[in-house]
Design a protein around this motif. Structure first.
Motif, PDB file in Angstrom:
ATOM      1  N   PRO A  10     -73.330 -53.556 -71.712  1.00 33.52           N
ATOM      2  CA  PRO A  10     -74.466 -52.557 -72.084  1.00 33.52           C
ATOM      3  C   PRO A  10     -74.417 -51.421 -70.961  1.00 33.52           C
ATOM      4  CG  PRO A  10     -75.148 -54.545 -73.082  1.00 33.52           C
ATOM      5  CD  PRO A  10     -74.091 -54.844 -72.035  1.00 33.52           C
ATOM      6  N   LEU A  11     -74.584 -51.857 -69.639  1.00 26.84           N
ATOM      7  CA  LEU A  11     -74.839 -50.986 -68.439  1.00 26.84           C
ATOM      8  C   LEU A  11     -73.674 -50.218 -68.341  1.00 26.84           C
ATOM      9  CD1 LEU A  11     -76.354 -49.907 -66.348  1.00 26.84           C
ATOM     10  CD2 LEU A  11     -75.634 -51.630 -64.720  1.00 26.84           C
ATOM     11  N   ALA A  39     -73.188 -44.450 -80.223  1.00 27.26           N
ATOM     12  CA  ALA A  39     -74.248 -45.034 -79.620  1.00 27.26           C
ATOM     13  C   ALA A  39     -75.303 -45.296 -80.268  1.00 27.26           C
ATOM     14  CB  ALA A  39     -74.355 -44.359 -78.377  1.00 27.26           C
ATOM     15  N   GLY A  40     -75.607 -44.271 -81.266  1.00 31.22           N
ATOM     16  CA  GLY A  40     -76.645 -44.726 -82.195  1.00 31.22           C
ATOM     17  C   GLY A  40     -76.332 -45.551 -83.341  1.00 31.22           C
ATOM     18  N   ALA A  41     -75.155 -45.420 -83.836  1.00 29.48           N
ATOM     19  CA  ALA A  41     -74.698 -46.763 -84.771  1.00 29.48           C
ATOM     20  C   ALA A  41     -74.672 -48.086 -84.137  1.00 29.48           C
ATOM     21  CB  ALA A  41     -73.419 -46.351 -85.428  1.00 29.48           C
ATOM     22  N   HIS A  47     -76.405 -53.781 -80.875  1.00 28.56           N
ATOM     23  CA  HIS A  47     -75.506 -53.732 -79.664  1.00 28.56           C
ATOM     24  C   HIS A  47     -75.732 -53.022 -78.534  1.00 28.56           C
ATOM     25  CE1 HIS A  47     -72.489 -55.996 -82.111  1.00 28.56           C
ATOM     26  NE2 HIS A  47     -72.349 -54.956 -83.026  1.00 28.56           N
ATOM     27  N   LEU A  48     -76.718 -52.055 -78.795  1.00 28.32           N
ATOM     28  CA  LEU A  48     -77.297 -50.989 -77.878  1.00 28.32           C
ATOM     29  C   LEU A  48     -78.656 -50.920 -77.742  1.00 28.32           C
ATOM     30  CD1 LEU A  48     -74.427 -48.428 -77.178  1.00 28.32           C
ATOM     31  CD2 LEU A  48     -75.028 -50.269 -75.461  1.00 28.32           C
ATOM     32  N   GLY A  51     -83.206 -46.224 -77.019  1.00 22.54           N
ATOM     33  CA  GLY A  51     -83.920 -45.329 -76.045  1.00 22.54           C
ATOM     34  C   GLY A  51     -82.961 -45.475 -75.180  1.00 22.54           C
ATOM     35  N   TRP A  52     -82.461 -46.229 -74.203  1.00 21.42           N
ATOM     36  CA  TRP A  52     -81.539 -46.200 -73.427  1.00 21.42           C
ATOM     37  C   TRP A  52     -80.251 -45.232 -73.578  1.00 21.42           C
ATOM     38  CZ3 TRP A  52     -82.685 -46.212 -68.574  1.00 21.42           C
ATOM     39  CH2 TRP A  52     -83.941 -47.318 -68.439  1.00 21.42           C
ATOM     40  N   ALA A  53     -79.668 -45.323 -74.777  1.00 21.70           N
ATOM     41  CA  ALA A  53     -78.796 -44.489 -75.450  1.00 21.70           C
ATOM     42  C   ALA A  53     -79.030 -42.861 -75.033  1.00 21.70           C
ATOM     43  CB  ALA A  53     -78.171 -44.733 -76.869  1.00 21.70           C
ATOM     44  N   VAL A  54     -80.241 -42.900 -75.860  1.00 25.69           N
ATOM     45  CA  VAL A  54     -80.623 -41.551 -75.663  1.00 25.69           C
ATOM     46  C   VAL A  54     -80.861 -40.908 -74.092  1.00 25.69           C
ATOM     47  CG1 VAL A  54     -82.842 -39.681 -76.025  1.00 25.69           C
ATOM     48  CG2 VAL A  54     -82.040 -41.586 -77.765  1.00 25.69           C
TER      49      VAL A  54
END
Length: 223
Positions: A10-11, A39-41, A47-48, A51-54
């Protein structure tokens, strides 16, 4: 790129996401927006973290916009100033900035949603000499809204549909592009109407200048 292998660490996924979005501002051909929708999907599938994706998408977007702005502010005016065509381009951009057109607060914020608009507006702001703090403030607002919207598209699509992951991404990306095109068209129409209205008022002022009092009426006006 296999999307599931993309999130195996993930990182690393967040860092790659930020890097792609940053380079997308300088090289619009890169699929930065598609990766953000992905990333949203993937967040909807667990899987992610959404919040961190945003956060990653916002960081990459503001980094890319500031890079284009900085290069345009420092290097591009000098390069354009060497040719007659370049000087004319700079003059036109400066006039647009003086009319609060393509480098206005609304344009800087909304440009993130318009295909190719983010690069064009960041470059225009740099050439026109928009103050760094002003540009950074409105660009950050636009990047945050865009990241939330684009990640949200993928997340909602992944939540409400049982389609394969690639189809979820395709649907989210298509909606994002359509909204961006619509936003760009709406902004152009509003600017055109505003400019036509200003010209009409200026023409009316020229055709009907304020009447000056006649000498026979001066005593009445003074008294």
């Amino acid at each position: 790129m296999d999307l599931l292998s993309f999130v195996s660490v993930p990182l690393a996924a967040y860092l790659i996401l930020a890097a792609f979005v940053a380079f997308d501002a300088m090289v619009p051909a890169l699929p930065g927006e598609v990766l953000v929708v992905s990333a949203g999907a993937l967040s909807a599938a667990g899987h992610l973290d959404v919040g961190w994706a945003v956060v990653a998408a916002t960081a990459g977007a503001i980094a890319g916009d500031l890079a284009v702005y900085g290069l345009s502010r420092r290097a591009l005016p000098g390069a354009l100033g060497r040719t007659r065509l370049g000087r004319r381009i700079v003059e036109r951009i400066e006039r647009a900035h003086a009319r609060m057109g393509s480098t206005s607060a609304v344009a800087i914020t909304a440009a993130r949603f318009v295909p190719l608009g983010r690069t064009a507006v960041a470059a225009a702001a740099g050439i026109a000499g928009v103050r760094p703090r002003r540009f950074a403030t409105f660009a950050f607002a636009g990047c945050l809204l865009w990241a939330g919207w684009t990640v949200g598209l993928g997340y909602v699509t992944g939540t409400v549909t049982d389609a394969p992951l690639w189809l979820q991404v395709a649907i989210g990306a298509a909606v994002g592009v359509l909204v961006g095109v619509w936003a760009g068209a709406a902004h152009t129409v509003i600017r055109t109407r505003r400019r036509m209205s200003q010209r009409a008022r200026a023409g009316a002022a020229v055709d009907h200048p304020p009447e000056e009092p006649s000498p026979s009426r001066l005593p009445e006006l003074v008294g």
